[in-house]
Design a protein around this motif. Structure first.
Motif, PDB file in Angstrom:
ATOM      1  N   ALA A   2       0.877  -1.160   0.063  1.00  0.00           N
ATOM      2  CA  ALA A   2       0.040  -0.203   0.191  1.00  0.00           C
ATOM      3  C   ALA A   2       1.006   1.092   0.399  1.00  0.00           C
ATOM      4  O   ALA A   2       2.185   1.013   0.722  1.00  0.00           O
ATOM      5  CB  ALA A   2      -0.897  -0.048   1.233  1.00  0.00           C
ATOM      6  N   MET A   4       0.709   6.122   0.120  1.00  0.00           N
ATOM      7  CA  MET A   4      -0.152   6.667   0.479  1.00  0.00           C
ATOM      8  C   MET A   4       0.148   8.039  -0.313  1.00  0.00           C
ATOM      9  O   MET A   4       1.594   8.091  -1.339  1.00  0.00           O
ATOM     10  CB  MET A   4       1.120   7.901   1.595  1.00  0.00           C
ATOM     11  CG  MET A   4       0.263   6.868   2.818  1.00  0.00           C
ATOM     12  SD  MET A   4       0.836   8.075   4.543  1.00  0.00           S
ATOM     13  CE  MET A   4       3.002   7.793   4.665  1.00  0.00           C
ATOM     14  N   ILE A  28      -4.585   6.232   0.862  1.00  0.00           N
ATOM     15  CA  ILE A  28      -3.915   4.708   1.132  1.00  0.00           C
ATOM     16  C   ILE A  28      -4.718   4.159  -0.466  1.00  0.00           C
ATOM     17  O   ILE A  28      -6.186   4.556  -0.600  1.00  0.00           O
ATOM     18  CB  ILE A  28      -4.501   3.802   2.120  1.00  0.00           C
ATOM     19  CG1 ILE A  28      -3.633   4.424   3.948  1.00  0.00           C
ATOM     20  CG2 ILE A  28      -3.942   1.932   2.338  1.00  0.00           C
ATOM     21  CD1 ILE A  28      -2.810   4.876   3.822  1.00  0.00           C
ATOM     22  N   ARG A  30      -4.479   1.187  -3.062  1.00  0.00           N
ATOM     23  CA  ARG A  30      -3.639  -0.353  -3.291  1.00  0.00           C
ATOM     24  C   ARG A  30      -3.859  -0.663  -4.324  1.00  0.00           C
ATOM     25  O   ARG A  30      -4.871  -0.441  -5.386  1.00  0.00           O
ATOM     26  CB  ARG A  30      -4.186  -1.002  -2.051  1.00  0.00           C
ATOM     27  CG  ARG A  30      -3.819  -1.000  -0.363  1.00  0.00           C
ATOM     28  CD  ARG A  30      -4.961  -2.093  -0.225  1.00  0.00           C
ATOM     29  NE  ARG A  30      -4.531  -2.041   1.742  1.00  0.00           N
ATOM     30  CZ  ARG A  30      -3.280  -1.857   2.508  1.00  0.00           C
ATOM     31  NH1 ARG A  30      -2.315  -2.293   1.421  1.00  0.00           N
ATOM     32  NH2 ARG A  30      -3.427  -1.838   3.525  1.00  0.00           N
TER      33      ARG A  30
END
Length: 310
Positions: A2, A4, A28, A30
């Motif tokens: 993950a 930011m 976040i 993904r």
């Protein structure tokens, strides 16, 4: 992993192969990936067959946890059930393929993610006693039947090679609304009586009202219908319903206290299953698909979302 991002601040949801969500005031992102599927078609076939056999055992275990001659406990019988039925299904599939046919017509299989059970022609007992042939009338009310050797106890005892103390167990899978339920019924030839029934050997096995003229209280006469019809006895068990699979098991205790069984493989009424039929090819194809999954999803037990370290 993950990461930011500042470009999508406040974003929640999915864009392309990215999923955005907020955690502790930060965005976040993904990456959603489709993993390579390591399952071959053969492995998928095996998984489908195993599920089909296991689910059938769970439905039939009241009978099948002690129906195999020389197997003394439920665990051994369960494993025996699995072995013989996986062997049967694999050999059936291989024979179709070797003959150049597809598997589209090979029915009674459960896709991996399906919770619905439909029966197949399972082998439910094995032993050395004579086998009883059972049929199902697909066009006449979906009743199971045995061709009658005659209407009296003497006729059945002679034709089926029965002895005093033998148990005759009827097994039927019957459709009620959208479900399939297993029902059993049992006749016991009372060892205390010379004729094995508590009635004269010349007595008809079923009277005009469908009753059994037996005094033996051990008989579990769980029949909703057992009726003589010209040259056969039709039977439906318990609370009724269309019979989609059926069989009869003969049991006998020998002088050493061991229980002997007859061979029994359920006869199948595919017409009664209708739209619930699922071909092996369809089940394998469906199970072979791998859904897209988030390889980096949050794990519930690992994520309290209260600012702790990960």
């Amino acid at each position: 992993m993950a990461e930011m991002t500042k470009d999508m601040y406040g974003a929640i949801g999915r864009v392309g192969n990215k999923t955005y969500y907020q955690r502790m005031g930060k965005t976040i992102v993904r990456t959603n990936t489709i993993p390579k599927n390591p399952k071959t078609e053969g492995q998928s076939l095996h998984r489908v067959l195993v599920k089909t056999v296991n689910k059938s055992y769970s439905k039939l275990k009241e009978i099948c946890n002690h129906s195999f001659e020389d197997y003394d406990n439920a665990f051994e019988c369960m494993n025996k059930f699995r072995r013989v039925n996986l062997k049967y299904l694999r050999e059936h599939a291989t024979a179709l393929q070797n003959s150049g046919q597809g598997l589209d017509g090979f029915y009674q299989f459960d896709p991996i993610d399906s919770e619905k059970w439909t029966p197949f022609a399972a082998i439910i007992s094995e032993g050395h006693l004579p086998e009883v042939t059972v049929g199902i009338d697909a066009a006449g009310g979906h009743k199971a039947y045995v061709t009658t050797p005659g209407p009296t106890y003497a006729d059945f005892v002679t034709a089926w090679n029965l002895q005093r103390g033998d148990l005759v167990t009827f097994v039927a899978v019957q459709k009620r609304e959208t479900n399939y339920e297993v029902e059993v019924a049992r006749l016991v030839l009372d060892p205390r009586n010379a004729d094995g029934s508590g009635a004269s050997m010349t007595t008809e096995i079923v009277d005009g009202q469908g009753g059994f003229p037996c005094s033996n209280r051990k008989n579990e006469l769980n029949f909703s219908a057992f009726k003589f019809d010209t040259d056969r006895f039709n039977f439906v068990l318990g609370r009724g319903g269309d019979v989609v699979a059926a069989g009869i098991i003969i049991s006998r205790e020998d002088a050493m206290g061991n229980w002997l069984r007859s061979n029994c493989q359920l006869v199948l009424n595919e017409a009664g299953l209708g739209s619930d039929l699922c071909s092996l090819a369809k089940a394998v194809a469906y199970s072979y698909k791998t859904p897209e999954i988030d390889m980096e999803s949050e794990f519930y037990l690992n994520n309290t979302d209260i600012g702790g370290t990960r």
